[in-house]
Scaffold this active site. Structure first.
Site, PDB file in Angstrom:
ATOM      1  N   TYR A   1      43.951  44.489  26.636  1.00 24.43           N
ATOM      2  CA  TYR A   1      43.029  43.840  27.793  1.00 24.43           C
ATOM      3  C   TYR A   1      43.939  42.867  28.652  1.00 24.43           C
ATOM      4  CZ  TYR A   1      38.637  41.830  29.414  1.00 24.43           C
ATOM      5  OH  TYR A   1      37.532  41.296  30.160  1.00 24.43           O
TER       6      TYR A   1
ATOM      7  N   ASP B  37      30.047  43.354  36.608  1.00 24.26           N
ATOM      8  CA  ASP B  37      30.716  42.201  35.304  1.00 24.26           C
ATOM      9  C   ASP B  37      31.436  41.167  36.027  1.00 24.26           C
ATOM     10  OD1 ASP B  37      31.543  41.595  32.931  1.00 24.26           O
ATOM     11  OD2 ASP B  37      33.405  42.310  33.268  1.00 24.26           O
ATOM     12  N   ASP B  38      32.050  41.442  37.168  1.00 26.88           N
ATOM     13  CA  ASP B  38      32.828  40.408  38.011  1.00 26.88           C
ATOM     14  C   ASP B  38      31.787  39.585  38.427  1.00 26.88           C
ATOM     15  OD1 ASP B  38      35.613  41.349  37.527  1.00 26.88           O
ATOM     16  OD2 ASP B  38      34.693  43.151  38.909  1.00 26.88           O
TER      17      ASP B  38
ATOM     18  N   GLU C 222      33.115  47.219  37.906  1.00 28.20           N
ATOM     19  CA  GLU C 222      34.286  46.563  37.537  1.00 28.20           C
ATOM     20  C   GLU C 222      35.399  46.674  38.736  1.00 28.20           C
ATOM     21  OE1 GLU C 222      33.960  44.442  34.547  1.00 28.20           O
ATOM     22  OE2 GLU C 222      35.694  43.774  35.543  1.00 28.20           O
ATOM     23  N   ASP C 223      35.675  45.450  39.020  1.00 27.51           N
ATOM     24  CA  ASP C 223      37.150  45.247  39.847  1.00 27.51           C
ATOM     25  C   ASP C 223      36.882  45.999  41.270  1.00 27.51           C
ATOM     26  OD1 ASP C 223      37.691  43.348  37.914  1.00 27.51           O
ATOM     27  OD2 ASP C 223      39.627  44.544  37.366  1.00 27.51           O
TER      28      ASP C 223
ATOM     29  N   ARG D  70      40.298  46.050  43.651  1.00 23.17           N
ATOM     30  CA  ARG D  70      40.672  44.439  43.146  1.00 23.17           C
ATOM     31  C   ARG D  70      40.965  44.386  41.631  1.00 23.17           C
ATOM     32  NH1 ARG D  70      39.445  41.681  39.598  1.00 23.17           N
ATOM     33  NH2 ARG D  70      37.332  40.762  40.121  1.00 23.17           N
TER      34      ARG D  70
ATOM     35  N   ASN E 201      42.742  35.795  36.810  1.00 23.92           N
ATOM     36  CA  ASN E 201      43.665  36.570  35.951  1.00 23.92           C
ATOM     37  C   ASN E 201      44.629  37.549  36.780  1.00 23.92           C
ATOM     38  OD1 ASN E 201      42.036  35.904  33.626  1.00 23.92           O
ATOM     39  ND2 ASN E 201      40.635  37.535  34.171  1.00 23.92           N
TER      40      ASN E 201
ATOM     41  N   LYS F 134      38.110  47.833  29.046  1.00 24.60           N
ATOM     42  CA  LYS F 134      36.636  46.969  28.770  1.00 24.60           C
ATOM     43  C   LYS F 134      35.949  47.957  27.958  1.00 24.60           C
ATOM     44  CE  LYS F 134      37.032  44.018  32.457  1.00 24.60           C
ATOM     45  NZ  LYS F 134      36.415  42.564  32.382  1.00 24.60           N
TER      46      LYS F 134
HETATM   47  N1  LIG Z   1      37.623  34.769  33.806  1.00 19.51           N
HETATM   48  C1  LIG Z   1      37.238  35.922  34.091  1.00 19.51           C
HETATM   49  O1  LIG Z   1      36.166  36.372  33.440  1.00 19.51           O
HETATM   50  C2  LIG Z   1      37.073  36.566  35.705  1.00 19.51           C
HETATM   51  C3  LIG Z   1      36.028  37.421  36.133  1.00 19.51           C
HETATM   52  C4  LIG Z   1      36.022  37.772  37.313  1.00 19.51           C
HETATM   53  C5  LIG Z   1      37.083  37.560  38.266  1.00 19.51           C
HETATM   54  N2  LIG Z   1      38.201  36.726  37.632  1.00 19.51           N
HETATM   55  C6  LIG Z   1      39.372  36.551  38.609  1.00 19.51           C
HETATM   56  O2  LIG Z   1      39.141  35.982  39.563  1.00 19.51           O
HETATM   57  C7  LIG Z   1      39.892  36.192  40.823  1.00 19.51           C
HETATM   58  C8  LIG Z   1      38.878  36.694  41.876  1.00 19.51           C
HETATM   59  O3  LIG Z   1      38.117  37.632  41.358  1.00 19.51           O
HETATM   60  P1  LIG Z   1      36.914  37.895  42.616  1.00 19.51           P
HETATM   61  O4  LIG Z   1      36.324  39.478  42.000  1.00 19.51           O
HETATM   62  O5  LIG Z   1      36.041  36.931  42.853  1.00 19.51           O
HETATM   63  O6  LIG Z   1      37.760  38.520  43.815  1.00 19.51           O
HETATM   64  P2  LIG Z   1      37.306  38.694  45.380  1.00 19.51           P
HETATM   65  O7  LIG Z   1      38.569  39.464  46.106  1.00 19.51           O
HETATM   66  O8  LIG Z   1      35.865  39.088  45.383  1.00 19.51           O
HETATM   67  O9  LIG Z   1      37.311  36.939  45.908  1.00 19.51           O
HETATM   68  C9  LIG Z   1      38.581  36.370  45.949  1.00 19.51           C
HETATM   69  C10 LIG Z   1      38.396  35.028  46.728  1.00 19.51           C
HETATM   70  O10 LIG Z   1      39.662  34.223  46.764  1.00 19.51           O
HETATM   71  C11 LIG Z   1      39.694  33.478  47.737  1.00 19.51           C
HETATM   72  N3  LIG Z   1      40.968  33.429  48.264  1.00 19.51           N
HETATM   73  C12 LIG Z   1      41.986  34.078  48.324  1.00 19.51           C
HETATM   74  N4  LIG Z   1      43.205  33.364  48.560  1.00 19.51           N
HETATM   75  C13 LIG Z   1      42.728  31.930  48.487  1.00 19.51           C
HETATM   76  C14 LIG Z   1      43.422  30.755  48.561  1.00 19.51           C
HETATM   77  N5  LIG Z   1      44.884  30.598  48.890  1.00 19.51           N
HETATM   78  N6  LIG Z   1      42.761  29.636  48.472  1.00 19.51           N
HETATM   79  C15 LIG Z   1      41.296  29.660  48.158  1.00 19.51           C
HETATM   80  N7  LIG Z   1      40.651  30.845  47.935  1.00 19.51           N
HETATM   81  C16 LIG Z   1      41.455  32.219  48.195  1.00 19.51           C
HETATM   82  C17 LIG Z   1      39.292  35.129  48.909  1.00 19.51           C
HETATM   83  O11 LIG Z   1      38.928  34.454  50.193  1.00 19.51           O
HETATM   84  C18 LIG Z   1      38.045  35.356  48.400  1.00 19.51           C
HETATM   85  O12 LIG Z   1      37.014  34.571  48.729  1.00 19.51           O
HETATM   86  C19 LIG Z   1      40.763  37.447  40.255  1.00 19.51           C
HETATM   87  O13 LIG Z   1      42.121  36.826  39.793  1.00 19.51           O
HETATM   88  C20 LIG Z   1      40.173  37.823  38.969  1.00 19.51           C
HETATM   89  O14 LIG Z   1      40.998  38.243  38.071  1.00 19.51           O
HETATM   90  C21 LIG Z   1      38.241  36.271  36.633  1.00 19.51           C
HETATM   91  O1  LIG Z   2      39.447  41.756  33.232  1.00 21.59           O
HETATM   92  C1  LIG Z   2      39.220  40.577  32.968  1.00 21.59           C
HETATM   93  O2  LIG Z   2      39.966  39.798  31.945  1.00 21.59           O
HETATM   94  C2  LIG Z   2      38.227  39.685  33.529  1.00 21.59           C
HETATM   95  C3  LIG Z   2      37.657  40.030  34.842  1.00 21.59           C
HETATM   96  O3  LIG Z   2      36.714  40.942  34.842  1.00 21.59           O
HETATM   97  C4  LIG Z   2      38.808  40.108  35.929  1.00 21.59           C
HETATM   98  O4  LIG Z   2      38.597  41.021  37.037  1.00 21.59           O
HETATM   99  O5  LIG Z   2      39.765  39.334  35.847  1.00 21.59           O
HETATM  100 MG   LIG Z   3      36.902  42.202  36.223  1.00 21.56          MG
END
Ligand SMILES: NC(=O)c1ccc[n+]([C@@H]2O[C@H](COP(=O)([O-])OP(=O)(O)OC[C@H]3O[C@@H](n4cnc5c(N)ncnc54)[C@H](O)[C@@H]3O)[C@@H](O)[C@H]2O)c1
Ligand SMILES: O=C(O)C[C@H](O)C(=O)O
Ligand SMILES: [Mg+2]
Length: 576
Positions: free
Chosen positions: A124, A289-290, A266-267, A177, A431, A195
């Protein structure tokens, strides 16, 4: 199809799907198996490798195909661990584990359940990110389905394959993404596979009931398009009405084929994730999930932090860096917590500052989605909207990073926040590890070790005040396996937002911080099985309350949840 053989036991009760084992302990059961010889060894769900007994080798024509030794599952696990240990990198270990998964699923899941803390980062996040980037190099044999745009007319026929008759949960991506790594095209398949292996490891959902799917609608990743070895459809991404029609065809085909399936998105890109969820959430049992899983785990971690000092969320000030799927999803669930605490919507919204790559979201900015518009500030006219200025002015107590961009939580930002906040809550959730907004070590140094830190990817423990402190991983892996278990156990027809709130509260109830002021916000990943059961139970009660499943008694709910749990142990085979 060879895969559709007679190896299931009858359903345990009612609509519950067939399971091989019941409860957390394997039952010594005998399985009736029709395959033999090479076909049996090639079946990842049935193959036992050297663990076939000599009687089974007689009955299933395995002599000669296997070397003479007979091993136990324990011996196989030991040997696999030793081999993994000797491999040079996490990526090499990922590739080997994927091979094990495709050849002997029982052994693969025995490894994962017994050594979850060591295995999780390999199958993962973060290693799965590199696996997606290099998917064309490591693709060996089919797992799941690649439904490509040019073959859309055959989609229904592909799904019709009897090998998929028992599917109960699907994870689907279009690879646009992938974590913070952007568009990985068909290589995004690594994510649904990863996942779903957590659905089995953490929630005990039998692997043969799971199906990973990539919707290959092209890629705009130039490196992939120019890579002669790219395994996907070499074409720019399909957009607009054609994309929507493809998704519509997919959902309709899924619904027709498996009317009760749980469909996990997802993603997907920020532009597609929320609209797809809104379009389908009232049509079938589905969630993103996101958006929703991430919201629930983050809410759980924050509720745990608040509970530790009898605080209320409605008194916190939250900066969300990143206004995409995760950012808006988290903010909406936190807003609901504040409303539940008795705040007015106006007061609650005033507690949020949401920024994207163009700075603070302001009311009236063009192109905001409905979700973003809700959190756009109305009171920020003629003031600087960059991250640093906003942090300086708003006196945040909670900072959440879901931007996908490494290093945005700088020393200046963390020090600024720590000036006005005794225990700043700082969650760099992006991530994989290489895209985290800051490292826990830096955050602790810059906040004089006062911050409550949690990351999306795994980080090594910290040395705090002479003690070793585990870094919490606020990752949706704490939610989706249990939620999936709830959906399968209850047969819920829809997934409501309040089920995610219940899941968050269920998870928060397990917070070590409740009983120990120095404890962590979340239980360790070694307890993900326990977590999944608690999340499943909390979400199932809420599903009942929301009327999206039959009104089972508490005992029935628990029994249905427990009866689904598959444990990776071999059982004896008899020939049909
Ligand atoms: N920890 C978790 O469980 C978890 C879950 C989902 C997503 N994430 C992580 O969160 C991140 C975003 O995922 P998402 O699905 O929301 O993506 P997304 O593409 O929907 O959103 C990304 C956001 O970040 C903004 N962004 C990009 N560059 C930026 C900057 N320099 N300053 C400020 N904002 C900026 C974009 O404008 C957008 O609003 C990814 O890295 C993903 O791995 C983590
Ligand atoms: O896949 C992960 O580790 C968490 C989340 O779904 C992500 O997109 O970053
Ligand atoms: Mg994800």
């Amino acid at each position: 199809m060879t895969q559709h053989m007679f190896f299931f036991l009858p359903a345990i009760s009612g609509e519950t799907a067939p399971t091989i084992f019941s409860g957390d302990k394997p039952m010594t059961r005998t399985l009736s198996v029709a395959l033999s010889g090479q076909d049996l060894l090639n079946h990842p769900f049935l193959n036992k490798g050297l663990a076939f007994s000599s009687e089974e080798r007689d009955a299933f024509e395995l002599h000669g195909l296997l070397p003479k030794a007979v091993q136990t599952l324990d011996q196989q696990v030991e040997a696999a661990l030793k081999f993994l240990d000797a491999l040079p990198s996490p990526f090499a270990r990922h590739v080997h584990l994927r091979e094990l998964q495709d050849t002997n699923e029982t052994l693969f899941y025995a490894l994962l359940t017994r050594k979850i803390d060591a295995m999780l980062p390999l199958v993962y996040t973060p290693t799965v990110g590199e696996a997606c980037q290099r998917f064309s190099e490591i693709w060996r044999r089919p797992r799941g389905l690649f439904l490509s745009y040019p073959e859309r007319e055959s989609m229904e026929d592909i799904l019709d394959n009897p090998a998929y008759d028992d599917v109960r949960v699907i994870v689907v991506t279009d690879g646009e993404r992938i974590l913070g790594l952007g568009d990985q095209g068909a290589g995004g398949m690594g994510i649904p596979i990863g996942k779903l292996s957590l659905y089995t490891t953490c929630a005990g959902i039998s692997p043969d009931q799971t199906l990973p799917i990539v919707l290959d609608t092209g890629t705009n990743n130039q490196d992939l398009l120019q890579n002669p070895a790219y395994i996907g459809w070499r074409h720019e991404r399909v957009r607009g009405a054609e994309y929507d029609a493809f998704i519509e065809r997919f959902v309709t085909a899924v619904q027709t084929r498996w009317p009760h399936v749980a469909l996990h998105w997802e993603d997907f890109s920020g532009a597609n994730a929320a609209p797809i969820l809104e379009r389908y959430r009232d049509r079938l049992c589905t969630f993103n999930d996101d958006i929703q899983g991430t919201a629930a785990v983050t809410t759980a971690a924050i509720l745990s932090a608040n509970a530790a000092h009898d605080g209320k969320l409605k008194d916190e000030t939250i900066v969300m860096l990143g206004a995409g799927s995760a950012g808006v999803g988290i903010a909406k669930l936190l807003l609901q917590v504040m409303l539940d605490e008795g705040a007015s919507e106006e007061d609650a919204l005033a507690r949020f500052y949401m920024l994207d790559q163009d700075g603070l979201l302001l009311d009236g900015r063009e192109g905001l989605t409905d979700g973003q518009a809700l959190f756009a500030r109305k009171d920020w006219k003629d003031r600087p909207t960059d991250f640093e200025s906003v942090m300086r002015e708003c006196k945040a107590s909670i900072l959440i990073g879901v931007s996908g961009v490494k290093g945005l939580f700088t020393e200046t930002i963390v020090r600024e926040m720590s000036k006005t906040c005794k225990r700043p809550i700082i969650f760099p959730l992006s991530n994989p590890t290489s895209h985290s907004e800051a490292t826990p070590e830096d955050i602790m140094a810059w906040s004089d070790e006062r911050a409550l830190v949690s990351t999306g990817s795994p980080f090594p423990p910290l040395d705090l005040h002479g003690r070793t402190h585990r870094v919490d991983q606020t990752n949706n892996a704490y939610i989706f396996p249990g939620l999936g278990l709830c959906l399968l156990a209850t047969g819920a027809t829809r997934v409501t937002d309040s089920m995610f709130m219940a899941a968050a509260r269920g998870l928060a109830s397990l917070s070590p911080l409740r009983s120990n002021p120095d404890g962590n916000l979340l239980p360790p990943v070694t307890q993900l099985r326990k977590v999944a059961l608690a999340v499943a139970e909390a979400a199932a009660r809420q599903a009942r309350e929301d009327g999206v499943c039959p009104s089972f008694s508490d005992d029935e709910l628990l029994e249905r949840i427990q009866s689904l749990v598959w444990t990776p142990e071999y059982c004896a085979y008899e020939k049909i």
